[in-house]
Design a protein around this motif. Sequence first.
Motif, PDB file in Angstrom:
ATOM      1  N   THR A 112      41.883  41.537  38.784  1.00  0.00           N
ATOM      2  CA  THR A 112      41.044  42.920  39.363  1.00  0.00           C
ATOM      3  C   THR A 112      41.564  44.271  38.573  1.00  0.00           C
ATOM      4  O   THR A 112      40.675  44.927  38.565  1.00  0.00           O
ATOM      5  CB  THR A 112      41.983  42.894  40.842  1.00  0.00           C
ATOM      6  OG1 THR A 112      41.980  41.733  41.566  1.00  0.00           O
ATOM      7  CG2 THR A 112      41.610  44.141  41.686  1.00  0.00           C
ATOM      8  N   VAL A 113      42.606  44.119  37.871  1.00  0.00           N
ATOM      9  CA  VAL A 113      42.836  45.331  37.184  1.00  0.00           C
ATOM     10  C   VAL A 113      41.864  45.423  35.995  1.00  0.00           C
ATOM     11  O   VAL A 113      41.370  46.610  35.494  1.00  0.00           O
ATOM     12  CB  VAL A 113      44.262  45.281  36.445  1.00  0.00           C
ATOM     13  CG1 VAL A 113      44.530  46.354  35.461  1.00  0.00           C
ATOM     14  CG2 VAL A 113      45.319  45.189  37.457  1.00  0.00           C
ATOM     15  N   CYS A 114      41.280  44.311  35.425  1.00  0.00           N
ATOM     16  CA  CYS A 114      40.137  44.480  34.530  1.00  0.00           C
ATOM     17  C   CYS A 114      38.857  45.003  34.912  1.00  0.00           C
ATOM     18  O   CYS A 114      38.375  45.541  34.360  1.00  0.00           O
ATOM     19  CB  CYS A 114      40.124  43.043  33.928  1.00  0.00           C
ATOM     20  SG  CYS A 114      41.442  42.135  32.767  1.00  0.00           S
ATOM     21  N   LEU A 115      38.564  44.661  36.361  1.00  0.00           N
ATOM     22  CA  LEU A 115      37.642  45.568  36.864  1.00  0.00           C
ATOM     23  C   LEU A 115      37.713  46.745  37.192  1.00  0.00           C
ATOM     24  O   LEU A 115      36.666  47.543  37.626  1.00  0.00           O
ATOM     25  CB  LEU A 115      37.232  44.525  38.009  1.00  0.00           C
ATOM     26  CG  LEU A 115      37.053  43.064  37.953  1.00  0.00           C
ATOM     27  CD1 LEU A 115      36.421  42.424  39.213  1.00  0.00           C
ATOM     28  CD2 LEU A 115      35.648  42.833  37.025  1.00  0.00           C
ATOM     29  N   ALA A 116      38.868  47.182  37.518  1.00  0.00           N
ATOM     30  CA  ALA A 116      38.843  48.730  38.006  1.00  0.00           C
ATOM     31  C   ALA A 116      38.496  49.839  37.168  1.00  0.00           C
ATOM     32  O   ALA A 116      37.968  50.705  37.617  1.00  0.00           O
ATOM     33  CB  ALA A 116      40.241  48.636  38.233  1.00  0.00           C
ATOM     34  N   PRO A 117      38.861  49.613  35.778  1.00  0.00           N
ATOM     35  CA  PRO A 117      38.342  50.588  34.838  1.00  0.00           C
ATOM     36  C   PRO A 117      36.957  51.039  35.036  1.00  0.00           C
ATOM     37  O   PRO A 117      36.370  52.419  34.599  1.00  0.00           O
ATOM     38  CB  PRO A 117      38.636  50.330  33.477  1.00  0.00           C
ATOM     39  CG  PRO A 117      39.820  49.381  33.730  1.00  0.00           C
ATOM     40  CD  PRO A 117      39.457  48.681  34.914  1.00  0.00           C
ATOM     41  N   LEU A 482      32.382  46.219  28.092  1.00  0.00           N
ATOM     42  CA  LEU A 482      32.763  45.049  27.637  1.00  0.00           C
ATOM     43  C   LEU A 482      33.720  44.086  28.439  1.00  0.00           C
ATOM     44  O   LEU A 482      33.712  43.010  28.669  1.00  0.00           O
ATOM     45  CB  LEU A 482      33.166  45.214  25.945  1.00  0.00           C
ATOM     46  CG  LEU A 482      33.391  43.738  25.213  1.00  0.00           C
ATOM     47  CD1 LEU A 482      32.005  42.980  25.420  1.00  0.00           C
ATOM     48  CD2 LEU A 482      33.837  44.236  23.871  1.00  0.00           C
ATOM     49  N   LEU A 483      34.897  44.892  28.655  1.00  0.00           N
ATOM     50  CA  LEU A 483      35.971  44.178  29.314  1.00  0.00           C
ATOM     51  C   LEU A 483      35.514  43.508  30.939  1.00  0.00           C
ATOM     52  O   LEU A 483      35.871  42.548  31.118  1.00  0.00           O
ATOM     53  CB  LEU A 483      37.021  45.441  29.786  1.00  0.00           C
ATOM     54  CG  LEU A 483      38.239  44.724  30.517  1.00  0.00           C
ATOM     55  CD1 LEU A 483      39.031  43.817  29.943  1.00  0.00           C
ATOM     56  CD2 LEU A 483      39.107  46.009  30.679  1.00  0.00           C
ATOM     57  N   THR A 487      35.619  39.645  31.791  1.00  0.00           N
ATOM     58  CA  THR A 487      36.195  39.305  32.816  1.00  0.00           C
ATOM     59  C   THR A 487      35.420  38.171  33.808  1.00  0.00           C
ATOM     60  O   THR A 487      35.685  37.195  34.142  1.00  0.00           O
ATOM     61  CB  THR A 487      36.912  40.293  33.848  1.00  0.00           C
ATOM     62  OG1 THR A 487      37.573  41.218  32.824  1.00  0.00           O
ATOM     63  CG2 THR A 487      37.489  39.851  34.925  1.00  0.00           C
ATOM     64  N   ILE A 488      34.192  38.808  33.985  1.00  0.00           N
ATOM     65  CA  ILE A 488      33.270  38.113  34.735  1.00  0.00           C
ATOM     66  C   ILE A 488      32.883  36.565  34.054  1.00  0.00           C
ATOM     67  O   ILE A 488      33.004  35.537  34.658  1.00  0.00           O
ATOM     68  CB  ILE A 488      31.823  38.700  34.923  1.00  0.00           C
ATOM     69  CG1 ILE A 488      32.103  39.966  35.811  1.00  0.00           C
ATOM     70  CG2 ILE A 488      30.900  37.788  35.643  1.00  0.00           C
ATOM     71  CD1 ILE A 488      31.254  40.891  35.812  1.00  0.00           C
ATOM     72  N   VAL A 489      32.611  36.787  32.708  1.00  0.00           N
ATOM     73  CA  VAL A 489      32.467  35.367  32.020  1.00  0.00           C
ATOM     74  C   VAL A 489      33.684  34.508  32.208  1.00  0.00           C
ATOM     75  O   VAL A 489      33.490  33.049  32.319  1.00  0.00           O
ATOM     76  CB  VAL A 489      32.025  35.550  30.462  1.00  0.00           C
ATOM     77  CG1 VAL A 489      32.008  34.297  29.737  1.00  0.00           C
ATOM     78  CG2 VAL A 489      30.693  36.454  30.522  1.00  0.00           C
TER      79      VAL A 489
END
Length: 514
Positions: A112-117, A482-483, A487-489
Amino acid sequence: MFRWDAKTSTRNTRANGHLPQREKIDMSYLDLLKLALPELIVVVTSLVVLAIGLTSRRAASACPLTAALGLVLAIRAVLMLPSNVTLFGGMLVVTPLTSLFKIICLAIAFFTVCLAPSEKSLRNQGEYLAILLLATVGLMLLVGSEELLMIFIGLELLGLSLYVMAGFDKTDVRSAEAGLKYFLFGSTASAFTLFGISFVYGMSGTTGLAAIAQKLAAAHVPPLLSAGIVMTLIGFAFKIAAAPFHFWAPDAYQGAPVPSAAFIASGSKVASFVVLGKIVLVGFAPMRGNAAWHAMVAGWAPLLAALAALSILLGNLLALVQSNVRRLLAYSAVAHAGYTLLGLVAGGRQGFSATLFYTVVYAVTLVGAFGVVAVVRRQTGGDDLQNFSGLSARSPLLAACMGIFMLSLAGIPPLAGFFGKFYLFSAALRAGGNNGLLWLVALALFGSFISLYYYLIVLKVIFVDQPPTEASLKPEAFRSDLLQQITIVVLAAAVLFFGIMPATLASRILAALS
């Protein structure tokens, strides 16, 4: 120095209806701090992230990295915990099961942190991530306790954080509406839960789940205790969005910022089902086979079966008519809550492990699906079905990942959702004597067939419909985060991996329950 209880043996003790043997050991407060080190690391990280976010906008860009690093350190601390420890009558419990699910909750928070930015509506990243980390502490308190008051404290810490996360976008009136509705329904759920706990304590004289089971084994079940059990289950039915206590879910999923919706739909569900399983199968289930056990099962099992059946029917039927993908995922979440309850109705080690496996697989799938929704929303400005038109032409990789997520939710092999449903349905069929749960399994299969239609509608829009013109896309549509894509992959690969090799997770859960 103080004295504490350490479990010396837990294998097969609950299955035989006896409490684990314990021994008295002296320990210092430093040793206690070491046992609570994962939670302490996350709390300190939340304060550091908040301080960084308040210094300057340039420094705020380091908040996601700091939060992610803190979560990784907390996972490392969980791996260093001892195998079996119980403190203060179950307020803090360290077992293989609690350690495994603390790691899973921390991993969900990490993704979730990776999706937030990439979420532009989250202007104050430091504040948002600090609240997210505090919600993660609530998750860890929930899964790491077998005492009703500590469970309630964890539930409130989680709930208060999620209410703020749901209404965090001040520029969107739907976010404010989502936060308000979630708060009102969540407060009602907390009131039911606390009132039920008070009845349970009044009738049993204790709030520890193991002690409650021991009390119930030695006495009949009074009506007030049955009322307390029902009210406690109703409170948790709100938390897992089981029908008819699901009315907050569609608006919360649609109006909240996408990372918030992902965390609400995944992390809170994982912790709630772990706690619900402990309460039902440990605290409210005295020695199997005696009169008290039959009385207890006759009380809560039909209630859970009714909740499961109603959730499967209402969730799938209402999802059929949705044109917004987030609302569709919300109503499908109601149906999936019904599927997951099958394992608790079945009971036993196999049923509980099936529930936990399916909950984890569903959480991973949904975080990935909301990640794709976030990308589409940034590209097109919306998350209706029409906004997904031609996603395969704009981004074949994201379209393939969304295809994996949707097919896994539908239960198509060889994805993780298929094995999760197979595991649940098999456990329910084996547990129901004289085909007692056959009707519920048949209803779940019927609901799965219905769900296949609306999941395929999403895929039809993605892969078949014509893409929108470039003029209708936002300028940032062609900027790659990219991040977020990584994350999704990774989440899509996890769904595929757990479908091909489900034993890697299922065997760990079974071993933790033994």
